[in-house]
Design an enzyme around this catalytic site. Structure first.
Site, PDB file in Angstrom:
ATOM      1  CB  ILE B  14     -18.000 -13.885 -19.278  1.00 47.87           C
ATOM      2  CG1 ILE B  14     -17.160 -12.611 -19.245  1.00 47.87           C
ATOM      3  CG2 ILE B  14     -18.788 -13.970 -20.575  1.00 47.87           C
ATOM      4  CD1 ILE B  14     -16.027 -12.692 -18.263  1.00 47.87           C
ATOM      5  CB  SER B  35     -30.961 -16.277 -23.700  1.00 48.41           C
ATOM      6  OG  SER B  35     -30.685 -17.655 -23.830  1.00 48.41           O
ATOM      7  NE  ARG B  36     -28.314 -19.835 -29.384  1.00 46.38           N
ATOM      8  CZ  ARG B  36     -27.288 -20.551 -29.796  1.00 46.38           C
ATOM      9  NH1 ARG B  36     -27.069 -20.690 -31.099  1.00 46.38           N
ATOM     10  NH2 ARG B  36     -26.469 -21.120 -28.938  1.00 46.38           N
ATOM     11  CG  HIS B  78     -17.005 -13.402 -29.796  1.00 48.47           C
ATOM     12  ND1 HIS B  78     -15.841 -13.202 -29.095  1.00 48.47           N
ATOM     13  CD2 HIS B  78     -17.893 -13.913 -28.912  1.00 48.47           C
ATOM     14  CE1 HIS B  78     -16.007 -13.583 -27.835  1.00 48.47           C
ATOM     15  NE2 HIS B  78     -17.245 -14.027 -27.707  1.00 48.47           N
ATOM     16  CE  LYS B  96     -10.301 -13.113 -23.236  1.00 46.85           C
ATOM     17  NZ  LYS B  96     -10.788 -14.196 -22.357  1.00 46.85           N
ATOM     18  CG  ASP B 177     -11.230 -19.592 -23.059  1.00 48.56           C
ATOM     19  OD1 ASP B 177     -11.658 -20.146 -24.074  1.00 48.56           O
ATOM     20  OD2 ASP B 177     -11.949 -19.016 -22.223  1.00 48.56           O
TER      21      ASP B 177
END
Lengths: 329, 329
Positions: B14, B35-36, B78, B96, B177
């Site tokens: 996404i 990012s990790r 989130h 979302k 989702d």
């Protein structure tokens, strides 16, 4: 084969479309019409060039030339008219809904069996080539296992309390006139009794339901159906399977159907009808009668009884007492 | 105005579409990604020409140049990511569903309020011009009183038990989702809590729901919603009123909308988007941030909480014990 000779009982709106379509039928001819008013019968006969016009139903039933009777009176007279025609030895095609209660349906089936006469409900949608093509796609396993059926049929119908549509004494209400098609469509493609039904229904001031949303739960599928006199719905049928879906625009009078794989329509069928579409019903029933069938393989009496039972369950649905929706703290 | 400087947390699928659409945004620019994995951050930054690439989220939160954070991690992160970004003084746009439980939603709203930072759920559908046009038609009373809302969103998702979509530990399942869009659509156009909800739900073998049919009853309307990982649904939204209806094809990513009077489309709106459609969300949120708003008027926090509550009710729905369907003798 010789054309089967038909008589019509009740020269109303639907009888006009039916009579019109004899021009495109190969196996049936329109021979007589009966009204309780001789004048209405005469006018109707003149319009469609029908040889015989009777001022009473019984005269039509007594005419030995008549082989098949089409019952097109208001719903609440279907039982009586069909019964009388069967008892007079005629084959009967009765406009949908066949009757207005499962009890009447069982009784009428009994009478047909006892008198040895052909009886079929005029669920004309089932006879339409676009619907048969959809059935064929399902039978060919083109969409895989069916998971969802969706069917809506709603038109705004001006409120006239004394008219047939809103009159409880004439079995008015959206379910008998429009909703019956959605139930018949769910049955045709899923052929199961719902395990559970949930209904959201509104009533007109006369007490008949004029807006109904239905959720039917089956063992492995669900049907979402809706009907209304209050608004125009998007009157499509969707049969949704694991591998694709079928879309039938205005399914109750279906003229075409689409087979989809994901977003893509991979097949499109469109029929070559010349009339309103009743010619398919007239011809199928005429052939049944000419070949001495006792019921229709397209609309078997067991199917009409199922539709009546589901209709009755919807109309008598009472929500279980529920606790208020819980806070989600 | 100067363009608002954005940072992305979680360079997944996404995030790629979101980053792509900055090319068409007027009020926001993409400044950083985290990012990790430093390597993934670098790759993502290179692809979209992003000045800063961080190998930890905290470095992004600590960058004083960053004004807005887009949280694009899996659902179950989130809450944590949005909280940390808010506490670091950033405005937050979180993909979302905002969180996976109403409790988390209330807590996150509290944190936004306490820290005085902007927070909005990335319900990007609400920002799309075709949806706004539909809202405008409703506001202009073009369809009359709303009686029915219908929204379906289903795609076949290959079963991978360890993947995000089917994993209960990652808040998998069709509702979070896909189904969330149908609930958000019903809320957007009806703005009422359902009086009753009835749910027909199936589970994948991992225990997450993969096919859900919903019937919501309101005071004067009904919503029929459906979502599935098992099949492609006809993913349209219908808002049906007494005098007409609105049809929105593929409403979750709506590009066009139609206003109908009976069978006739009387108006057709089609947007001129250049990207995937995220540019509308990016621009609206960037303008909010540049003008010191504390929440979005398009997706208010109260709306996100409502959607969370409805989602939770659907997921925790238990059918009332029922008596078997009665015989209709």
């Amino acid at each position: 084969m010789n054309k089967v000779k038909w008589g019509i009982v009740g020269p109303g709106i639907i009888a006009h479309e039916f009579a019109h379509d004899f021009a495109f039928a190969r196996y049936g001819e329109l021979y007589a019409v009966a009204s309780r008013s001789q004048e209405r019968a005469n006018q109707f006969a003149q319009k469609y060039d029908i040889p015989k016009a009777y001022g009473s139903y019984q005269e039509l039933y007594n005419d030995p030339e008549v082989e098949a009777i089409y019952v097109a009176t208001p719903h609440t007279f279907h039982f009586e008219n069909s019964r009388d025609a069967l008892q007079a030895g005629k084959a009967v095609l009765c406009e949908k809904p066949l009757v207005v209660h499962p009890k009447e349906c069982r009784k009428l089936i009994e009478i047909a069996t006892q008198t040895g006469n052909y009886l079929v409900e005029g669920m004309w949608t089932y006879f339409l080539p676009a619907i048969k093509r959809a059935q064929q796609w399902v039978a060919e396993d083109r969409i895989g296992k069916i998971l969802h059926i969706k069917a809506d049929f709603g038109y705004p119908i001006p409120f006239k309390p004394e008219g047939r549509m809103y009159n409880p004494d004439l079995a008015g209400g959206a379910m008998h006139d429009l909703g019956v098609y959605t139930i018949a469509a769910a049955w045709l493609f899923y052929q199961q009794d719902p395990l559970q039904m949930t209904i959201v229904s509104r009533n007109a001031s006369t007490g008949v339901e004029d807006d109904v949303t239905m959720l039917f739960e089956y063992e492995n599928a669900a049907a979402s159906l809706c009907t209304s006199f209050r608004c125009k719905l998007h009157n499509y049928l969707y049969i949704i399977g694991e591998r694709g879906y079928i879309e039938v625009p205005d399914f109750w009078r279906a003229r075409e159907s689409f087979l989809y794989e994901m977003e893509t329509p991979v097949e499109h069928y469109i029929d070559d009808r010349k009339g309103f579409g009743f010619e398919h019903e007239i011809d199928a029933v005429s052939r049944d009668i000419a070949t001495d069938q006792l019921e229709s393989s397209v609309v078997p009496l067991a199917t009409s009884l199922k539709v009546q039972e589901h209709l009755h369950r919807v109309l008598s649905y009472k929500r279980q007492p529920t606790t208020p929706l819980q806070q989600t703290n």
